[in-house]
Design a protein around this motif. Structure first.
Motif, mmCIF file in Angstrom:
data_model
loop_
_atom_site.group_PDB
_atom_site.id
_atom_site.type_symbol
_atom_site.label_atom_id
_atom_site.label_comp_id
_atom_site.label_asym_id
_atom_site.label_seq_id
_atom_site.Cartn_x
_atom_site.Cartn_y
_atom_site.Cartn_z
ATOM 1 N N LEU A 85 -46.012 58.283 20.629
ATOM 2 C CA LEU A 85 -45.866 56.874 20.960
ATOM 3 C C LEU A 85 -44.412 56.429 20.853
ATOM 4 O O LEU A 85 -43.881 55.766 21.748
ATOM 5 N N ILE A 86 -43.763 56.815 19.761
ATOM 6 C CA ILE A 86 -42.357 56.427 19.570
ATOM 7 C C ILE A 86 -41.493 57.018 20.668
ATOM 8 O O ILE A 86 -40.640 56.332 21.250
ATOM 9 N N LYS A 87 -41.703 58.278 20.989
ATOM 10 C CA LYS A 87 -40.886 58.937 22.005
ATOM 11 C C LYS A 87 -41.066 58.276 23.372
ATOM 12 O O LYS A 87 -40.100 58.146 24.134
ATOM 13 N N ASN A 88 -42.280 57.838 23.665
ATOM 14 C CA ASN A 88 -42.531 57.210 24.957
ATOM 15 C C ASN A 88 -42.063 55.760 25.006
ATOM 16 O O ASN A 88 -41.787 55.228 26.080
ATOM 17 N N MET A 89 -41.961 55.113 23.839
ATOM 18 C CA MET A 89 -41.538 53.721 23.804
ATOM 19 C C MET A 89 -40.022 53.593 23.684
ATOM 20 O O MET A 89 -39.465 52.528 23.953
ATOM 21 N N TYR A 90 -39.351 54.667 23.284
ATOM 22 C CA TYR A 90 -37.903 54.633 23.109
ATOM 23 C C TYR A 90 -37.219 54.335 24.447
ATOM 24 O O TYR A 90 -37.481 54.981 25.450
ATOM 25 N N ASN A 128 -34.266 47.360 14.078
ATOM 26 C CA ASN A 128 -33.571 47.500 12.791
ATOM 27 C C ASN A 128 -34.494 47.878 11.628
ATOM 28 O O ASN A 128 -34.382 47.337 10.532
ATOM 29 N N ASN A 129 -35.407 48.813 11.891
ATOM 30 C CA ASN A 129 -36.291 49.244 10.815
ATOM 31 C C ASN A 129 -36.118 50.715 10.481
ATOM 32 O O ASN A 129 -36.211 51.099 9.317
ATOM 33 N N PHE A 130 -35.892 51.529 11.486
ATOM 34 C CA PHE A 130 -35.556 52.938 11.285
ATOM 35 C C PHE A 130 -34.361 53.262 12.174
ATOM 36 O O PHE A 130 -34.145 52.613 13.204
ATOM 37 N N TYR A 131 -33.602 54.280 11.769
ATOM 38 C CA TYR A 131 -32.308 54.499 12.404
ATOM 39 C C TYR A 131 -32.100 55.964 12.756
ATOM 40 O O TYR A 131 -32.652 56.875 12.138
ATOM 41 N N THR A 132 -31.275 56.168 13.774
ATOM 42 C CA THR A 132 -30.762 57.503 14.097
ATOM 43 C C THR A 132 -29.243 57.415 14.154
ATOM 44 O O THR A 132 -28.683 56.389 14.543
ATOM 45 N N VAL A 133 -28.595 58.497 13.764
ATOM 46 C CA VAL A 133 -27.132 58.558 13.771
ATOM 47 C C VAL A 133 -26.698 59.443 14.928
ATOM 48 O O VAL A 133 -27.156 60.584 15.059
ATOM 49 N N GLY A 134 -25.849 58.913 15.786
ATOM 50 C CA GLY A 134 -25.310 59.672 16.908
ATOM 51 C C GLY A 134 -23.851 60.005 16.668
ATOM 52 O O GLY A 134 -23.077 59.144 16.251
ATOM 53 N N VAL A 135 -23.481 61.261 16.914
ATOM 54 C CA VAL A 135 -22.098 61.710 16.726
ATOM 55 C C VAL A 135 -21.638 62.418 17.996
ATOM 56 O O VAL A 135 -22.338 63.284 18.525
ATOM 57 N N ALA A 136 -20.479 62.017 18.506
ATOM 58 C CA ALA A 136 -19.875 62.653 19.677
ATOM 59 C C ALA A 136 -18.583 63.330 19.243
ATOM 60 O O ALA A 136 -17.698 62.685 18.684
ATOM 61 N N ALA A 151 -13.818 62.943 16.593
ATOM 62 C CA ALA A 151 -15.247 62.754 16.406
ATOM 63 C C ALA A 151 -15.516 61.263 16.284
ATOM 64 O O ALA A 151 -14.746 60.533 15.661
ATOM 65 N N THR A 152 -16.612 60.809 16.899
ATOM 66 C CA THR A 152 -16.986 59.399 16.880
ATOM 67 C C THR A 152 -18.442 59.278 16.466
ATOM 68 O O THR A 152 -19.278 60.098 16.867
ATOM 69 N N LEU A 153 -18.747 58.273 15.656
ATOM 70 C CA LEU A 153 -20.098 58.102 15.110
ATOM 71 C C LEU A 153 -20.565 56.669 15.312
ATOM 72 O O LEU A 153 -19.789 55.724 15.232
ATOM 73 N N ALA A 154 -21.872 56.525 15.570
ATOM 74 C CA ALA A 154 -22.497 55.207 15.621
ATOM 75 C C ALA A 154 -23.933 55.336 15.141
ATOM 76 O O ALA A 154 -24.531 56.419 15.192
ATOM 77 N N VAL A 155 -24.486 54.235 14.657
ATOM 78 C CA VAL A 155 -25.874 54.204 14.185
ATOM 79 C C VAL A 155 -26.683 53.325 15.131
ATOM 80 O O VAL A 155 -26.235 52.244 15.531
ATOM 81 N N PHE A 156 -27.888 53.792 15.473
ATOM 82 C CA PHE A 156 -28.756 53.099 16.418
ATOM 83 C C PHE A 156 -30.125 52.863 15.781
ATOM 84 O O PHE A 156 -30.559 53.626 14.917
ATOM 85 N N ASP A 157 -30.816 51.814 16.236
ATOM 86 C CA ASP A 157 -32.201 51.650 15.827
ATOM 87 C C ASP A 157 -33.100 52.378 16.816
ATOM 88 O O ASP A 157 -32.617 53.006 17.767
ATOM 89 N N LEU A 158 -34.418 52.291 16.601
ATOM 90 C CA LEU A 158 -35.334 53.062 17.440
ATOM 91 C C LEU A 158 -35.569 52.447 18.812
ATOM 92 O O LEU A 158 -36.340 52.978 19.605
ATOM 93 N N ASN A 159 -34.919 51.332 19.087
ATOM 94 C CA ASN A 159 -34.917 50.812 20.450
ATOM 95 C C ASN A 159 -33.661 51.229 21.203
ATOM 96 O O ASN A 159 -33.441 50.818 22.340
ATOM 97 N N GLY A 160 -32.832 52.033 20.550
ATOM 98 C CA GLY A 160 -31.593 52.476 21.186
ATOM 99 C C GLY A 160 -30.474 51.467 21.097
ATOM 100 O O GLY A 160 -29.446 51.615 21.761
ATOM 101 N N ASN A 161 -30.648 50.425 20.268
ATOM 102 C CA ASN A 161 -29.593 49.424 20.082
ATOM 103 C C ASN A 161 -28.576 49.916 19.061
ATOM 104 O O ASN A 161 -28.956 50.352 17.971
ATOM 105 N N GLN A 162 -27.297 49.854 19.409
ATOM 106 C CA GLN A 162 -26.256 50.256 18.473
ATOM 107 C C GLN A 162 -26.056 49.149 17.440
ATOM 108 O O GLN A 162 -25.808 48.002 17.789
#
Length: 397
Positions: A11-16, A72-80, A86-97
Motif C-alpha cells: 500500500l505504501i509503495k503504491n501510494m508514494y 511528516n510521520n515517517f522519513y527517508t534519507v536521500g543522498v546524492a 555529497a548532498t543529503l536531504a530528508v523526505f517524508d513518505l509523500n516524497g516531500n523534502q
C-alpha cells in the motif's frame, strides 16, 4: 512502523508519489479484495501512517473516500554523491523534502577514506536534523559507477575492504542502507514524481559530469542483468582521439558533458570571448558551471552558445537510443538540466538530423521539473521501492 505485513508495504509503495487514492483503486493495485484492503487501511490510520483526505469527485453515484500517506510521520534519507561532493536531504513518505539539501565536498575515489568521510557526513547530518530516529526508515544513496545494488558494491568507487558499502554504512548509521547508480535513481525520481509519471516507456538522460541514462520500461526502471544498464556516456561515437574516463577513445562523454562545457568556456575566455562571465572562472567545477548557467539565464550570448555543440552531440547520442528503445518520452534531467529550455533547440535539431523520421516524429522531449534535485528524490524513493527489505537495526547514537 510495523513492516511485517507485506500488503501494508505494498500500500505504501503504491501510494508514494500519489496525492490520494480510493479503496477501490488501492484494492486493484495490491490485488486483494476491497474488504481486506479497507481493513488494512483502518489499521494504518490507527498507526498514523495513513489519513482520510476527503471525497472523490462525483460521477453520479456515491463519492468514495480518499486516503493519503500522512505527512511528516515517517522519513527517508536521500543522498546524492558525485565526483566532487555529497548532498543529503530528508523526505517524508509523500516524497516531500523537509530538510536540506545539505552538502559537503567529498571527492569520490576508490579509497576507503572517502567512504569513512561519507559515513561521517550522513551520520552528522542525521544527528543535526534532530528527527526521531525511530521514524527514519532508511537511507538511499545514488552514485556513479558500476553498482551491484543487491550486494551493495560499487565496482568503480569507494573501496569498502572486506565488507560491502552497504554493510559498512549500516554499521555506522544504524539504518537500512540501499545504493544504486545515480542515473537509475534519476529515472526512478522522474517515474515517481517527475515528467515520466504515467508514461510506460521513457528515457531519462542524466546530464552531469558524465551522461547517464535511466531506462523506464513498462513503468519500471530497467537496470539490466547485473544492474549496469544505462552507461550512455561510454558509447564510442566520435573519432577524436580523446581519452574518456573509462579508458576508451571517443566516447559520448568526451564531447557532451558538463566537463566539456566547462573546458569550452575556459578556452573561450582565454581567447578573449565577449561575455558577462568573469575573466577567470572559479576552480571549483560546480561553482564554475553554476556561473555559466546563471549567465545563460541572463541572456549571455557566449554562455548560450556553449550549449549548442554540447547539445547537438547529446542529441546525436539520443538518436541512437531512439532507434533502440522507441520511447514515448525523453526527459533531460539531473544537475545539468538547470539551463532548461536552452537545451531543447540543439538536442532536437540533432535528433531530427540523425533519427529516422517515423521513429522520432511523436516523441516528447521535456526538461525535468525536478532538475538538480532529481537524484536526491530518487535516492529517497529507493528506500520506499525496497521497503520490504527495511530492517529494524540497532540505532547508533
Amino acid at each position: 512502523m510495523n513492516l511485517d505485513n507485506k500488503y501494508k508495504v505494498q500500500l505504501i509503495k503504491n501510494m508514494y508519489g500519489c496525492d490520494h487514492l480510493s479503496v477501490a483503486e488501492l484494492s486493484k493495485k495490491i490485488k486483494k479484495s476491497i474488504p481486506f484492503t479497507s481493513s488494512l487501511i483502518s489499521e494504518m490510520i490507527e498507526d498514523e501512517v495513513l489519513e482520510e483526505c476527503g471525497l472523490a469527485k462525483s460521477n453520479g453515484g456515491r463519492r468514495p473516500q480518499l486516503y493519503a500517506i500522512k505527512d511528516n510521520n515517517f522519513y527517508t534519507v536521500g543522498v546524492a554523491v558525485n565526483q566532487i561532493k555529497a548532498t543529503l536531504a530528508v523526505f517524508d513518505l509523500n516524497g516531500n523534502q523537509i530538510i536540506g539539501p545539505i552538502s559537503r565536498n567529498i571527492r569520490l575515489s576508490k579509497t576507503g577514506e572517502d567512504l569513512v568521510e561519507l559515513g561521517e557526513f550522513i551520520s552528522e547530518s542525521i544527528v543535526e536534523s534532530d528527527l526521531d530516529r525511530e521514524k527514519i526508515l532508511g537511507v538511499g544513496i545514488g552514485m556513479p559507477g558500476f553498482i551491484d545494488s543487491i550486494k551493495g558494491v560499487n565496482h568503480t568507487f569507494l573501496d569498502s575492504g572486506t565488507s560491502s558499502i552497504v554493510s559498512y554504512l549500516e554499521d555506522v548509521l544504524g539504518f537500512s542502507v540501499f545504493i544504486d547508480n545515480d542515473s537509475s535513481l534519476i529515472g526512478l525520481a522522474e517515474l515517481k514524481q517527475g515528467c515520466a509519471k504515467g508514461h510506460p516507456n521513457a528515457l531519462v538522460v542524466n546530464i552531469g559530469w558524465g551522461i547517464g541514462l535511466g531506462v523506464v520500461i513498462a513503468e519500471r526502471v530497467f537496470r539490466g542483468e547485473k544492474g549496469f544498464a544505462g552507461e550512455f556516456s561510454h558509447i564510442p561515437l566520435f573519432d577524436n582521439n580523446k581519452i574518456c574516463s573509462c579508458g576508451k577513445l571517443g566516447c559520448l562523454e568526451t564531447e557532451s558533458s558538463l566537463y566539456v562545457l566547462l573546458d569550452a568556456a575556459r578556452e573561450g575566455l582565454t581567447d578573449g570571448a565577449y561575455t558577462s562571465l568573469p575573466d577567470r572562472l572559479p576552480e571549483d567545477p560546480t561553482e564554475a558551471v553554476g556561473l555559466i548557467f546563471e549567465a545563460m539565464k541572463q541572456g549571455d550570448t557566449f554562455s548560450i552558445g556553449l550549449l549548442r555543440q554540447v547539445g547537438q552531440n547529446l542529441g546525436r547520442g539520443i538518436s541512437i537510443l531512439i532507434h533502440l528503445f522507441n520511447p514515448g518520452l525523453i526527459v533531460l534531467s539531473g544537475m545539468g538540466s538547470s539551463p532548461g529550455r536552452y537545451w531543447l533547440p540543439p538536442v532536437q535539431q540533432a535528433i531530427n538530423e540523425h533519427s529516422i523520421g517515423k521513429l522520432a516524429e511523436k516523441i516528447e522531449l521535456k526538461i525535468s521539473r525536478l532538475g538538480p534535485a532529481a537524484e536526491l528524490v530518487g535516492a529517497a524513493a529507493l528506500v520506499v521501492d525496497r521497503l520490504e527489505e527495511v530492517q529494524v537495526l540497532e540505532r547508533v547514537n
